[in-house]
Design an enzyme around this catalytic site. Structure first.
Site, short mmCIF file in Angstrom:
data_model
loop_
_atom_site.label_atom_id
_atom_site.label_comp_id
_atom_site.label_asym_id
_atom_site.label_seq_id
_atom_site.Cartn_x
_atom_site.Cartn_y
_atom_site.Cartn_z
N ASP A 109 -17.76 26.32 21.76
CA ASP A 109 -18.44 25.21 21.10
C ASP A 109 -19.05 24.34 22.18
O ASP A 109 -18.36 23.53 22.79
CB ASP A 109 -17.43 24.43 20.26
CG ASP A 109 -17.99 23.15 19.66
OD1 ASP A 109 -19.22 23.00 19.64
OD2 ASP A 109 -17.19 22.30 19.22
N GLU A 136 -23.97 16.25 22.74
CA GLU A 136 -23.76 16.39 21.30
C GLU A 136 -22.39 15.91 20.89
O GLU A 136 -22.21 15.31 19.82
CB GLU A 136 -23.95 17.87 20.89
CG GLU A 136 -23.92 18.11 19.38
CD GLU A 136 -22.53 18.36 18.81
OE1 GLU A 136 -22.39 18.41 17.58
OE2 GLU A 136 -21.55 18.52 19.60
N GLU A 137 -21.39 16.17 21.75
CA GLU A 137 -20.00 15.90 21.38
C GLU A 137 -19.69 14.41 21.23
O GLU A 137 -18.64 14.05 20.70
CB GLU A 137 -19.05 16.52 22.41
CG GLU A 137 -19.08 18.05 22.47
CD GLU A 137 -18.49 18.72 21.24
OE1 GLU A 137 -18.00 18.00 20.34
OE2 GLU A 137 -18.51 19.96 21.18
N HIS A 162 -12.15 23.22 19.55
CA HIS A 162 -11.71 22.17 20.48
C HIS A 162 -10.35 22.46 21.09
O HIS A 162 -9.59 21.55 21.44
CB HIS A 162 -11.72 20.79 19.80
CG HIS A 162 -13.11 20.24 19.63
ND1 HIS A 162 -13.36 18.90 19.47
CD2 HIS A 162 -14.32 20.85 19.60
CE1 HIS A 162 -14.68 18.72 19.36
NE2 HIS A 162 -15.27 19.90 19.43
#
Length: 371
Positions: A191, A225-226, A335
């Site tokens: 991710d 993005e996170e 995650h």
């Protein structure tokens, strides 16, 4: 008479040994939110033989372009950053407390090995945790941001600082890429560096199949993005695209402790996931689905309610509105350091983006009615 068994469709592989070698190097390279530069360099170096131009912005979003002079612009996008930690407090005894940089999971931290990134190089450390013997007979205390800590083998704050570690130093897990049961790719930061890999493979396919697009294609690997889709927000205003295809990960919901009623019924190995959400333009999404059906690419469906939580939202609501769609890759254990994706899903996401691009016309208008 028994019914004839339905013929199973043969999977079409896309990823090559050479591209898999790049994928492994790309995953193993740390690129925490706000510090993505080294991973972006790897990514652009891989893409350069397949594109006409490349550029970066001030915060590190990397872009490769095919047909840079075309007026009509289509984006295919993923995000490059991985979750991490920041050094927040160093005790007089040389232990280190951290805060999140993105959605890092405190529950998986105890006993994990980490890399602290400093100007002097990488400093090795571990997330310490009291031995089970010392916890027996008492109420178990769960890991929280208040009690997890790093131990880099030092006995004083001064010794830690002499290694180059300071408040604000970024920390990543050291776990490496592997292939599990010849079926899954496993590692940290799938991710969404899996997304960056897949859009790079789309560029490779376009080059190797000698396809000429009637528009400019912007292959975008966004940063940050996170922590709120920030890189996508910035680059969308710079490129001003006419259309955007975003790829990110979504949850495989087949493992224990996940409620399908709230999370949906999605599985690794059953194909890309097509999303329904206000930011997903309905007619562009229909083209996506029609392409999957026509090219016999398996896919799944997901309802994302008010927003997708991905860079799709940033592109869709930029520049007075950009028709956008989301193609998600099913992933287990998001995650964590053992994120898992199915090899066939990776191939099929690449194929779906590639075939959708070939179905788009220059000036393609996805409005339901113009007046």
């Amino acid at each position: 008479m028994a019914k004839a068994k339905k013929e199973e469709k043969k999977h079409i592989p896309v990823v090559t040994p050479k591209s898999l070698n790049f994928f492994e190097r790309y995953i193993n390279n740390p690129s925490p939110t706000g510090f993505e530069w080294s991973g972006q360099r790897l990514w652009l170096d891989y893409l350069k033989p397949y594109v006409d131009d490349t550029f970066t912005d001030h915060y590190g979003t990397a872009v490769a372009v095919i047909n840079p002079n075309a007026e009509f612009k289509v984006v295919i996008e993923a995000h490059a950053d991985e979750i991490s930690w920041f050094v927040n407090y160093i005790t007089k005894d040389g232990l280190i407390y951290v805060i999140r940089n993105g959605g890092s999971d405190h529950q998986i931290a105890p006993s994990k090995r980490v890399d602290i990134h400093t100007d002097k190089g990488v400093v090795k450390a571990v997330f310490g945790w009291p031995a089970i013997h010392t916890r027996s007979g008492e109420k178990e205390e769960a890991p929280t941001l208040k009690n997890i800590f790093l131990d880099c083998g030092c006995t004083s704050k001064e010794e830690v600082e002499a290694l180059g570690v300071h408040v604000g130093s970024v920390v990543t897990y050291e776990d490496q890429f592997m292939v599990l049961n010849d079926r899954y790719y496993v590692g940290r930061a799938l991710d969404n560096r899996a997304g960056g890999f897949m859009i790079a493979e789309v560029a490779r396919l376009l080059k190797e199949t000698k396809k000429k697009l009637p528009f400019g294609l912007y292959i975008v690997n966004s940063v940050q993005e996170e922590i709120g889709l920030r890189g996508a927000e910035m680059i969308a205003h710079r490129i001003k695209p006419n259309l955007a295809i975003v790829t990110d990960v979504t949850h495989d919901t087949q493992t224990p402790m996940i409620n399908k009623i709230t999370q949906g019924d999605l599985a690794c190995g059953k194909g890309p996931v097509v999303s329904y959400a206000p930011s997903v333009q309905i007619n562009f999404n229909k083209l996506l689905i029609d392409t999957a059906l026509k090219k016999e690419i398996p896919f799944q469906r997901q309802a994302s309610s008010r927003w997708t939580g991905t860079d799709t939202d940033a592109f869709a609501y930029s520049n007075e509105g950009v028709p956008s769609v989301l193609i998600s890759l099913p992933l287990r254990y998001m995650h964590t350091t053992v994120e898992m994706i199915h090899k066939e899903d990776v191939d099929n996401v690449i194929r779906l983006i590639y075939e959708t691009l070939l179905a788009i016309k220059s000036g393609h208008d996805f409005r339901s009615f113009a007046k």
